[in-house]
Design a protein around this motif. Sequence first.
Motif, short mmCIF file in Angstrom:
data_model
loop_
_atom_site.label_atom_id
_atom_site.label_comp_id
_atom_site.label_asym_id
_atom_site.label_seq_id
_atom_site.Cartn_x
_atom_site.Cartn_y
_atom_site.Cartn_z
N ASP A 138 4.81 -33.35 -49.25
CA ASP A 138 5.74 -32.02 -49.63
C ASP A 138 6.62 -32.31 -48.19
O ASP A 138 7.66 -31.17 -48.19
CB ASP A 138 5.25 -30.86 -49.76
N GLY A 139 6.67 -33.00 -47.39
CA GLY A 139 7.56 -33.33 -46.35
C GLY A 139 6.88 -32.54 -45.04
O GLY A 139 7.72 -32.57 -43.83
N THR A 140 6.04 -31.64 -45.34
CA THR A 140 5.31 -31.00 -44.01
C THR A 140 4.66 -31.80 -43.09
O THR A 140 4.53 -33.15 -43.77
CB THR A 140 4.64 -29.82 -44.66
N PHE A 141 4.16 -31.57 -42.00
CA PHE A 141 3.17 -32.46 -41.14
C PHE A 141 1.83 -31.73 -40.88
O PHE A 141 1.81 -30.71 -40.78
CB PHE A 141 4.12 -32.73 -39.86
N GLU A 142 0.79 -32.88 -40.81
CA GLU A 142 -0.33 -32.57 -40.18
C GLU A 142 -0.73 -33.16 -38.96
O GLU A 142 -0.37 -34.14 -38.82
CB GLU A 142 -1.42 -32.80 -41.20
N ALA A 143 -1.09 -32.42 -38.05
CA ALA A 143 -1.50 -33.07 -36.79
C ALA A 143 -2.63 -33.36 -36.99
O ALA A 143 -3.82 -32.62 -36.77
CB ALA A 143 -1.55 -31.96 -35.67
N VAL A 144 -2.87 -34.74 -37.16
CA VAL A 144 -4.52 -35.38 -37.39
C VAL A 144 -5.25 -35.76 -35.88
O VAL A 144 -6.20 -36.11 -35.91
CB VAL A 144 -4.20 -36.57 -38.15
N GLU A 145 -4.28 -35.66 -34.91
CA GLU A 145 -4.71 -35.91 -33.50
C GLU A 145 -3.85 -35.00 -32.67
O GLU A 145 -2.62 -34.89 -32.82
CB GLU A 145 -4.92 -37.26 -33.17
N TRP A 146 -4.53 -33.99 -31.59
CA TRP A 146 -3.40 -33.53 -30.79
C TRP A 146 -4.45 -33.33 -29.50
O TRP A 146 -5.68 -33.36 -29.43
CB TRP A 146 -2.95 -32.31 -31.37
N ASP A 147 -3.57 -32.94 -28.41
CA ASP A 147 -4.13 -32.74 -26.96
C ASP A 147 -3.28 -31.86 -26.21
O ASP A 147 -2.15 -31.93 -26.23
CB ASP A 147 -4.54 -33.92 -26.22
N THR A 148 -3.99 -30.97 -25.41
CA THR A 148 -3.32 -29.94 -24.81
C THR A 148 -3.29 -30.30 -23.06
O THR A 148 -2.79 -29.42 -22.39
CB THR A 148 -3.69 -28.43 -24.89
N GLU A 149 -3.96 -31.52 -22.87
CA GLU A 149 -3.89 -31.87 -21.38
C GLU A 149 -2.69 -32.47 -21.21
O GLU A 149 -2.62 -33.58 -20.94
CB GLU A 149 -5.27 -32.65 -21.16
N VAL A 150 -1.54 -31.70 -21.26
CA VAL A 150 -0.08 -32.17 -21.29
C VAL A 150 0.63 -31.38 -20.35
O VAL A 150 0.57 -30.04 -20.43
CB VAL A 150 0.49 -32.28 -22.63
N VAL A 151 1.70 -31.75 -19.78
CA VAL A 151 2.66 -30.86 -18.92
C VAL A 151 4.04 -31.64 -19.08
O VAL A 151 4.03 -32.74 -19.58
CB VAL A 151 2.28 -31.03 -17.48
N ARG A 152 5.01 -30.76 -18.80
CA ARG A 152 6.35 -31.37 -18.54
C ARG A 152 6.71 -31.76 -17.19
O ARG A 152 6.33 -30.59 -16.22
CB ARG A 152 7.66 -30.75 -19.01
N ASP A 153 7.10 -32.93 -16.64
CA ASP A 153 7.11 -33.03 -15.41
C ASP A 153 8.45 -32.45 -14.90
O ASP A 153 9.19 -32.11 -15.53
CB ASP A 153 7.12 -34.45 -15.04
N ASP A 154 8.77 -32.58 -13.55
CA ASP A 154 9.89 -31.97 -13.11
C ASP A 154 11.31 -32.62 -13.65
O ASP A 154 12.42 -31.95 -13.51
CB ASP A 154 10.12 -32.20 -11.45
N ALA A 155 10.97 -33.78 -14.31
CA ALA A 155 12.33 -34.18 -14.87
C ALA A 155 12.40 -33.83 -16.47
O ALA A 155 13.30 -34.15 -17.31
CB ALA A 155 12.30 -35.77 -15.12
#
Length: 213
Positions: free
Chosen positions: A104-121
């Motif tokens: 139907d055009g929606t998305f499923e997160a079949v893998e995900w992780d929260t050990e993520v940041v945005r760097d200074d850039a």
Amino acid sequence: MRLTLLAGVFAALVVGFLPSAAQLRRPGRCIDAVVGARIGPQKPQTPKADPFDAELRPWTMTLKEVAVLYGSVPAGDLNVDLTMVIAVSPRIKYGVFFLARNEDGTFEAVEWDTEVVRDDAGRFVTPIVGRFDRSAWYYPSWLPDDYEQRLKPVSYTARDGWWLSYEYSQRFDGRVAWGRRDQNGWMIADRALPLDEVENWPKFRSEWACSRG
């Protein structure tokens, strides 16, 4: 040491339970898109009758400040279906999401992780302080096999690396090769894996992407 380890495990459960890759990935579901995003509102699709129930359930999560790392998704906030036990803590800002497109055009997160940041850039990266122990209880299945060669110098807001406030010594080979501790004991990584290079990872191209190459 043991008390510190137990405290880290308990804290990980409190801030948000992340199932293993084996629990999250479904056979035959290739990856249409990869995004980095700020974690927004989360709503269970089937509310719990018992608040202490630890069963995995389907949730809908709204992703904000979406940066497309591979493939394409509609512009703006993005609602994705995923599986978890409890809502991710508000203290955890960002995640990387490997998405499969539904009929139907929606998305499923079949893998995900929260050990993520945005760097200074502003890039989405995963700070890494030491070599992962591949036999540890948590080893990111999405991590490229040659991740050590792909690490780059990084500068980011230390407190965004929420998981580095705990002693996850069992995850590494015993050495902090690419990091240091500040005066409060918070671990800060000097190297990080740029997630916008996911399309160049051989394992992703050959095993995960819908467009194999």
